[in-house]
Write a protein that holds these residues in place. Structure first.
Motif, mmCIF file in Angstrom:
data_model
loop_
_atom_site.group_PDB
_atom_site.id
_atom_site.type_symbol
_atom_site.label_atom_id
_atom_site.label_comp_id
_atom_site.label_asym_id
_atom_site.label_seq_id
_atom_site.Cartn_x
_atom_site.Cartn_y
_atom_site.Cartn_z
ATOM 1 N N GLN A 150 11.519 1.964 0.963
ATOM 2 C CA GLN A 150 9.889 2.238 2.179
ATOM 3 C C GLN A 150 10.129 3.997 2.516
ATOM 4 O OE1 GLN A 150 12.592 2.146 6.034
ATOM 5 N NE2 GLN A 150 10.132 3.549 7.059
ATOM 6 N N GLN A 151 10.517 4.777 1.449
ATOM 7 C CA GLN A 151 9.939 6.695 1.302
ATOM 8 C C GLN A 151 9.291 6.358 0.446
ATOM 9 O OE1 GLN A 151 10.821 8.826 3.808
ATOM 10 N NE2 GLN A 151 9.312 10.658 2.571
ATOM 11 N N ARG A 152 9.498 5.667 -1.211
ATOM 12 C CA ARG A 152 8.208 5.500 -2.069
ATOM 13 C C ARG A 152 7.298 5.011 -1.628
ATOM 14 N NH1 ARG A 152 12.745 2.886 -4.923
ATOM 15 N NH2 ARG A 152 14.209 4.571 -5.344
ATOM 16 N N GLU A 153 6.640 4.110 -1.038
ATOM 17 C CA GLU A 153 5.075 3.335 -0.684
ATOM 18 C C GLU A 153 4.914 4.237 0.228
ATOM 19 O OE1 GLU A 153 7.015 -0.226 1.622
ATOM 20 O OE2 GLU A 153 7.493 -0.835 0.037
ATOM 21 N N PHE A 154 6.198 4.599 1.380
ATOM 22 C CA PHE A 154 4.674 6.310 2.234
ATOM 23 C C PHE A 154 4.438 6.904 1.809
ATOM 24 C CE2 PHE A 154 4.881 10.287 4.444
ATOM 25 C CZ PHE A 154 4.279 9.545 5.127
ATOM 26 N N GLU A 155 5.041 7.952 0.240
ATOM 27 C CA GLU A 155 4.629 8.950 -0.144
ATOM 28 C C GLU A 155 3.898 8.435 -1.608
ATOM 29 O OE1 GLU A 155 8.379 9.821 -2.427
ATOM 30 O OE2 GLU A 155 8.514 11.086 -0.476
ATOM 31 N N ALA A 156 3.441 6.917 -2.143
ATOM 32 C CA ALA A 156 2.107 6.367 -2.446
ATOM 33 C C ALA A 156 1.213 6.613 -1.929
ATOM 34 C CB ALA A 156 3.404 5.100 -3.538
ATOM 35 N N GLN A 157 1.319 5.748 -0.636
ATOM 36 C CA GLN A 157 -0.104 5.909 0.237
ATOM 37 C C GLN A 157 -0.310 6.827 0.311
ATOM 38 O OE1 GLN A 157 0.048 3.900 4.306
ATOM 39 N NE2 GLN A 157 -1.125 2.407 3.752
ATOM 40 N N ILE B 66 25.710 -0.293 3.768
ATOM 41 C CA ILE B 66 25.265 0.692 3.251
ATOM 42 C C ILE B 66 24.398 0.707 2.395
ATOM 43 C CG2 ILE B 66 26.821 3.176 3.521
ATOM 44 C CD1 ILE B 66 26.726 2.518 6.170
ATOM 45 N N LYS B 67 24.913 0.394 1.306
ATOM 46 C CA LYS B 67 24.050 0.157 0.378
ATOM 47 C C LYS B 67 22.668 -0.594 0.395
ATOM 48 C CE LYS B 67 24.749 -1.400 -4.805
ATOM 49 N NZ LYS B 67 22.985 -2.080 -4.769
ATOM 50 N N THR B 68 22.675 -1.147 0.617
ATOM 51 C CA THR B 68 21.345 -1.949 0.925
ATOM 52 C C THR B 68 20.371 -1.234 1.651
ATOM 53 O OG1 THR B 68 22.371 -4.371 0.983
ATOM 54 C CG2 THR B 68 20.117 -4.421 1.689
ATOM 55 N N LYS B 69 21.202 -1.346 3.444
ATOM 56 C CA LYS B 69 20.240 0.155 3.850
ATOM 57 C C LYS B 69 19.683 1.315 2.996
ATOM 58 C CE LYS B 69 22.213 2.990 6.821
ATOM 59 N NZ LYS B 69 22.561 3.870 7.906
ATOM 60 N N GLU B 70 20.302 2.234 2.307
ATOM 61 C CA GLU B 70 20.377 2.852 1.478
ATOM 62 C C GLU B 70 19.346 2.871 0.544
ATOM 63 O OE1 GLU B 70 23.481 4.388 -0.265
ATOM 64 O OE2 GLU B 70 24.322 5.974 1.772
ATOM 65 N N ASP B 71 19.391 1.797 -0.007
ATOM 66 C CA ASP B 71 18.001 1.592 -0.589
ATOM 67 C C ASP B 71 16.511 1.288 0.033
ATOM 68 O OD1 ASP B 71 19.641 1.607 -3.123
ATOM 69 O OD2 ASP B 71 20.325 -0.785 -3.214
ATOM 70 N N ARG B 72 16.463 0.307 0.398
ATOM 71 C CA ARG B 72 15.717 0.003 1.450
ATOM 72 C C ARG B 72 15.477 1.041 1.882
ATOM 73 N NH1 ARG B 72 16.266 -4.107 6.799
ATOM 74 N NH2 ARG B 72 17.254 -5.819 5.204
ATOM 75 N N LEU B 73 15.951 2.068 2.927
ATOM 76 C CA LEU B 73 15.174 3.798 2.875
ATOM 77 C C LEU B 73 14.663 3.846 2.468
ATOM 78 C CD1 LEU B 73 17.966 4.911 5.148
ATOM 79 C CD2 LEU B 73 16.080 3.891 6.270
#
Length: 710
Positions: free
Chosen positions: A424-431, A414-421
């Motif tokens: 992923q969202q930060r990378e998407f927004e930065a791009q 649960i913790k790792t999935k939340e961090d991964r998401l």
């Protein structure tokens, strides 16, 4: 006995002729179709209430409808022959003929209504519409019955393979027990469940497979067990799916039989000794016996009965039960036997699908401890959060038609999935910001000849950027339990000095005194066979105490969820039809809204119930149970087949619910979320534990230590 027309005239002397003719027409046409007095009430009750002018209440009118229904039954029993018409009757043609005829014609098809009737015309139209809808539903249901059961779609799997893999497999040189299945698809009918997925299982690790209901977890296990997905042939697979067949084999022997190597050696030993005893020896028997004894010693065959007995005892089989034949056990116990056989056989890959569904809390705790020392590979589908935390070394998450693997237990997942998401969202927004920045430059200098080369360079840069996708957030599961009811003074439900038994020789409960009210949050625990389900049936009033009294508030409305709820659903219907048949006369929008509140929406609500997953069927059962707005819920193993998110949502809904809750469950997290009171069924009574679940867990741990399980 009076006819229904006489009953109608006697009970409603003030009824006018038009309404009388209408009602008798409805009853005459529907007499062979009505199944009970309630259906008669549904057809004409509203009109009769209008006619009675408040001199009779709803219960009185229901009783009158029942009397009229009984006259239909009497008539049907007395008429033994059928009348066949010479030609089909065209109702539309008859209606047209009535339209052209004089206004003196009376019947169920009324073209015009006399305006001075004492009944609102809308009431009559509503009653006619109800009757028409009932006939349409019955016709549709009958056509379903004649067409036979629903034919379910089949699951299928496809997998790309390389020549190198095929050569290694056919040569038999592969000695690895790791499993790697690459680039595979799984479908159920025309629905894709997995596309281009990859699955890697390292030998000796224990994997928990999680994901929402209906995404294909059980189907994936079946595809692996049947080897529709390629698993190296030297790896043995055992899938605990079907209960053990009932025959004259004892439970202990059934478990021993699962070790085919041991049983084969023992059979050979017996045959060789029989030949020697019969004087048919050819001189090679001694050598063969020596080889057999050596192999039996190597696999520690002499310790097998003790090991099998320990496994059975851990799963709740007493010494006496271990000697009973398999045909003497219920389906639940036979499933435990199937699990015991799998644990005893020690396959290279053990596939478990919801193993805790069939177990009580004591057996679950034992299984957790047993699997922690498992040497080979496990892939388990489970909704039990605590079980996965205790057993799993890795979590495989099925979502968006792919599989993602996480190291660690469920909490770490649960913790790792939340961090991964989040990353992923930060990378998407930065791009996206970077793309916008480049696009601004391109738009600004697109037609500037001096900057043409720079614009072309920026365009190529945009083309080379990897296409990142925004995070697909799973929709939150929200369950709402309606609580628009009046408060009832406690106790609303009580068992006072109750004694109950199925056979006089063995009393199940003695001097039982328990009570529940609208503030109650009670969980009933205890070993299988201790009487938990019997206690629920006593509370429900389905069983009558041998001695003692059951008190229930006159306005108490109980919602009951059975652990065998699937048996109560008509699998040939879809979910909307199911609610419509149970609660007739409401618009389809209301049924769909009710189902949507439990995650059964869109085309899912129109699929045959038989094609739904176990968790989806449970949600349909919840929608059906909550529709009448009960003020007390009695829930027997409600988490079976539900996914983690739905269990969490159920826990939140029960916590917010303003009525009472009596719960039988083995799900530790749900118990901790909801229940403030623990009842333990044991030794013919019910004992309340003040320390809650922690105290109960400590008691079981102490028992394990005494019995040598820990």
């Amino acid at each position: 006995m009076a006819t229904y027309t006489e009953i109608l005239r006697n009970e409603f002397p003030q009824i006018d002729d038009e309404v009388f003719d209408y009602i008798t027409g409805v009853l005459e046409c529907g007499s062979t179709d009505f199944e009970d007095g309630e259906e008669v009430f549904d057809a004409i009750g509203g009109v009769l209430q209008e006619v009675s002018s408040d001199s009779k209440n709803e219960d009185d009118i229901r009783e009158i409808c029942l009397q009229m229904f009984n006259t239909f039954k009497l008539d049907c029993n007395s008429v033994k022959q059928q009348v066949l018409l010479d030609a089909p009757v065209q109702l539309s043609q008859m209606a047209g003929e009535y339209d052209d005829a004089s206004n003196d014609v009376q019947g169920i098809w009324m073209i015009k209504r006399v305006q001075n009737t004492t009944v609102d015309a809308k009431k009559l139209e509503k009653a006619e519409a109800k009757l028409k809808a009932k006939h349409e539903r019955r016709t549709e249901k009958d056509s379903q019955k004649t067409s036979g059961p629903v034919v379910l779609e089949e699951a299928s799997a496809s997998q790309a393979s390389s020549k190198k893999e095929s050569r290694i497999e056919t040569s038999g040189k592969s000695k690895s027990y790791d499993i790697r299945i690459e680039n595979f698809d799984v479908a159920y009918g025309d629905r894709s469940l997995l596309t281009g997925a990859e699955l890697t299982l390292t030998y000796g690790r224990r994997y928990g497979l999680v994901g929402r209901n209906g995404l294909g977890k059980t189907t994936l296990l079946k595809m692996m067990a049947s080897r529709n997905l390629r698993v190296p042939s030297h790896i043995s697979i055992l899938h605990v799916e079907q209960e053990v067949a009932g025959d004259d084999t004892t439970a202990l022997q059934s478990v021993l039989d699962s070790d085919t190597v041991r049983e084969g050696l023992l059979k050979d030993e017996k045959e060789l000794n029989a030949r020697i005893a019969a004087g048919q020896s050819d001189g090679t028997e001694s050598t063969k016996l020596s080889e057999i004894y050596s192999k039996l010693e190597e696999i520690e065959a002499d310790k097998a009965p003790a090991r099998a007995s320990v496994i059975l005892a851990g799963l709740g089989f007493s010494p006496k039960m271990q000697q009973q034949t398999t045909k003497e056990f219920s389906g639940g116990w036979r499933m435990r036997l199937a699990l015991a056989r799998a644990l005893f056989a020690k396959p290279d890959l053990l596939l478990l699908d919801e193993p805790t569904n069939m177990l009580d809390i004591r057996a679950i705790l034992w299984l957790e401890n047993y699997l922690q020392t498992w040497q080979s590979t496990i892939l388990v589908v489970s909704h039990d959060r605590n079980f996965l935390n205790a057993v799993a070394t890795d979590i495989i998450h099925l979502h968006s038609q792919r599989l993602d693997t996480y190291r660690g237990d469920y909490e770490n997942f649960i913790k790792t999935k939340e961090d991964r998401l989040k990353n992923q969202q930060r990378e998407f927004e930065a791009q996206q910001q970077y793309r916008e920045h480049i696009q601004v430059f391109i738009d600004r200098f697109r037609y500037n000849a001096n900057r043409a080369s720079q614009v072309q360079s920026k365009l190529k840069l945009l083309e080379k950027l990897p296409e990142l996708k925004p995070v697909e957030k799973e929709t939150e599961v929200i369950l709402r339990l309606p609580d628009n009811f009046e408060k009832l003074s406690p106790p609303v439900l009580q068992l006072d000095e109750v004694e109950f038994f199925y056979t006089p020789e063995q009393a199940l409960f003695m001097n039982l005194c328990v009570s529940a009210d609208l503030e109650s949050r009670i969980c009933i625990v205890g070993e299988n066979g201790a009487g938990k389900s019997t206690l629920l049936k006593l509370l429900l009033g389905d069983l009558t105490p041998v001695r003692g009294i059951r008190h229930a508030h006159r306005n108490l409305k109980i919602g009951y969820f059975s652990q065998h709820h699937v048996d109560q659903l008509d699998l040939n219907m879809n979910s909307v039809e199911l609610l419509s048949s149970r609660f007739p006369g409401r618009p389809d929008e209301e049924y769909r809204h009710q189902l949507g509140g439990y995650g059964i929406s869109g085309e899912l609500a129109l699929r045959p119930v038989a094609s739904l997953s176990g968790g989806q069927k449970s949600r349909v059962a919840f929608a059906q149970m909550t529709m009448p707005c009960p003020n007390l819920y009695i829930l027997d193993e409600p988490t079976n087949h539900l996914d983690m998110e739905t269990i969490e949502a159920l826990g939140r809904a029960l916590t917010k619910f303003k009525g009472g809750v009596v719960l039988v469950s083995h799900d530790e997290r749900l118990i901790r979320m909801v229940c403030r009171e623990l009842w333990v069924c044991e030794n013919g009574t019910v004992r309340r534990i003040e320390g809650g679940f922690d105290e109960y867990r400590d008691i079981l741990h102490e028992q394990f230590c005494k019995e040598g399980f820990l």
